[in-house]
Design an enzyme around this catalytic site. Structure first.
Site, PDB file in Angstrom:
ATOM      1  N   HIS A   1     -16.087  -3.452   3.876  1.00 34.69           N
ATOM      2  CA  HIS A   1     -14.827  -3.482   4.633  1.00 34.69           C
ATOM      3  C   HIS A   1     -13.984  -2.249   4.283  1.00 34.69           C
ATOM      4  O   HIS A   1     -13.813  -1.935   3.117  1.00 34.69           O
ATOM      5  CB  HIS A   1     -14.031  -4.759   4.292  1.00 34.69           C
TER       6      HIS A   1
ATOM      7  N   ASP B   1      -2.437   8.557  10.639  1.00 30.75           N
ATOM      8  CA  ASP B   1      -3.606   8.091  11.397  1.00 30.75           C
ATOM      9  C   ASP B   1      -4.918   8.307  10.648  1.00 30.75           C
ATOM     10  O   ASP B   1      -5.972   8.433  11.268  1.00 30.75           O
ATOM     11  CB  ASP B   1      -3.655   8.813  12.752  1.00 30.75           C
TER      12      ASP B   1
ATOM     13  N   CYS C   1      -4.096  12.581   8.202  1.00 32.87           N
ATOM     14  CA  CYS C   1      -2.863  13.323   7.928  1.00 32.87           C
ATOM     15  C   CYS C   1      -3.116  14.588   7.120  1.00 32.87           C
ATOM     16  O   CYS C   1      -2.480  15.617   7.356  1.00 32.87           O
ATOM     17  CB  CYS C   1      -1.827  12.431   7.245  1.00 32.87           C
TER      18      CYS C   1
ATOM     19  N   HIS D   1      -0.017   9.417   2.039  1.00 31.06           N
ATOM     20  CA  HIS D   1       0.153  10.219   3.245  1.00 31.06           C
ATOM     21  C   HIS D   1       0.531  11.665   2.905  1.00 31.06           C
ATOM     22  O   HIS D   1       1.325  11.909   1.999  1.00 31.06           O
ATOM     23  CB  HIS D   1       1.257   9.593   4.104  1.00 31.06           C
TER      24      HIS D   1
END
Length: 220
Positions: free
Chosen positions: A214, A27, A30, A134
């Site tokens: 972005h 999310d 981590c 992650h």
């Protein structure tokens, strides 16, 4: 065909104990929640640890200069409190100092282990595992399949037990590498969630983010 990723690896001489990967949510927080698990046994520490880092950085603008942070001190402090922003080496070094413990971060792709706080004389160490995108936590379970509530997540930095746990963690990382449980961030393909542009690798994604503002990318 790649080998299956290992669930755990036995600790040499550990009477059946194993080093096991404890998964945290993907999310964007981590790293913080993995640190929360190994230090405070909670996967819900991200917002607190982001504030800790922001306060630490704001409190020492000389050490945490724009040259060190890659952005102005005040801007970094706002940035790190955003739950969509990822943490990395800077944040791990600050958290190591905050908790007074070494943080060993194992990289599945390179099989390298970076130890934050290694020269600070800390007596305990915690472990994380990183796959390129992650972070998860590493713990020692009494036996394979043991419940999480009896995990041991902090270990002495030196001694035979520390060496055995380190060897088991390194083996788990090596087997995860063999199973290709990592993302090659230099060459993976991403799509911008805002304008749908495809980019290759972390470098192009960062350049696109800088040019457009972005920030929402996904693998494809």
């Amino acid at each position: 065909m790649h080998a299956a990723p290992p669930a755990s690896v036995a600790v040499p001489g550990g009477s059946g104990s194993v080093v096991v990967r404890r998964v945290v949510a993907s999310d964007n927080s981590c790293l913080f929640n993995a640190v929360g698990y190994v230090v405070e046994r909670s996967r819900d520490k991200a917002s607190h640890l982001r504030r800790v880092i922001a306060e630490t950085v704001a409190g020492d603008p000389e050490e945490y200069s724009e040259a060190f942070l890659g952005k102005p001190n005040k801007e970094y402090c706002a940035w790190i409190k955003d739950p969509q922003k990822w943490g990395g080496a800077i944040e791990l070094s600050i958290l190591s100092r905050y908790f007074g413990r070494e943080i060993a971060a194992y990289d599945v792709q390179t099989k390298r282990c970076d130890v934050y706080g290694q020269d600070a004389g800390y007596e305990e160490r915690v472990m994380l595992i990183y796959d390129g995108l992650h972070y998860d936590a590493l713990a020692v379970a009494a036996f394979e399949g043991a419940p999480e509530d009896v995990d041991i997540t902090m270990f002495d930095t030196h001694g035979s037990e520390a060496d055995s746990i380190g060897r088991a963690a390194a083996e788990l990382v090596a087997k995860s590498h063999e199973a290709r449980q990592f993302t090659d961030t230099a060459n993976f393909t991403l799509r911008c969630g805002v304008c749908q542009l495809g980019v290759k690798g972390e470098k192009e994604a960062l350049e696109h983010a800088k040019a457009t503002g972005h920030q929402n990318f996904g693998e494809y």
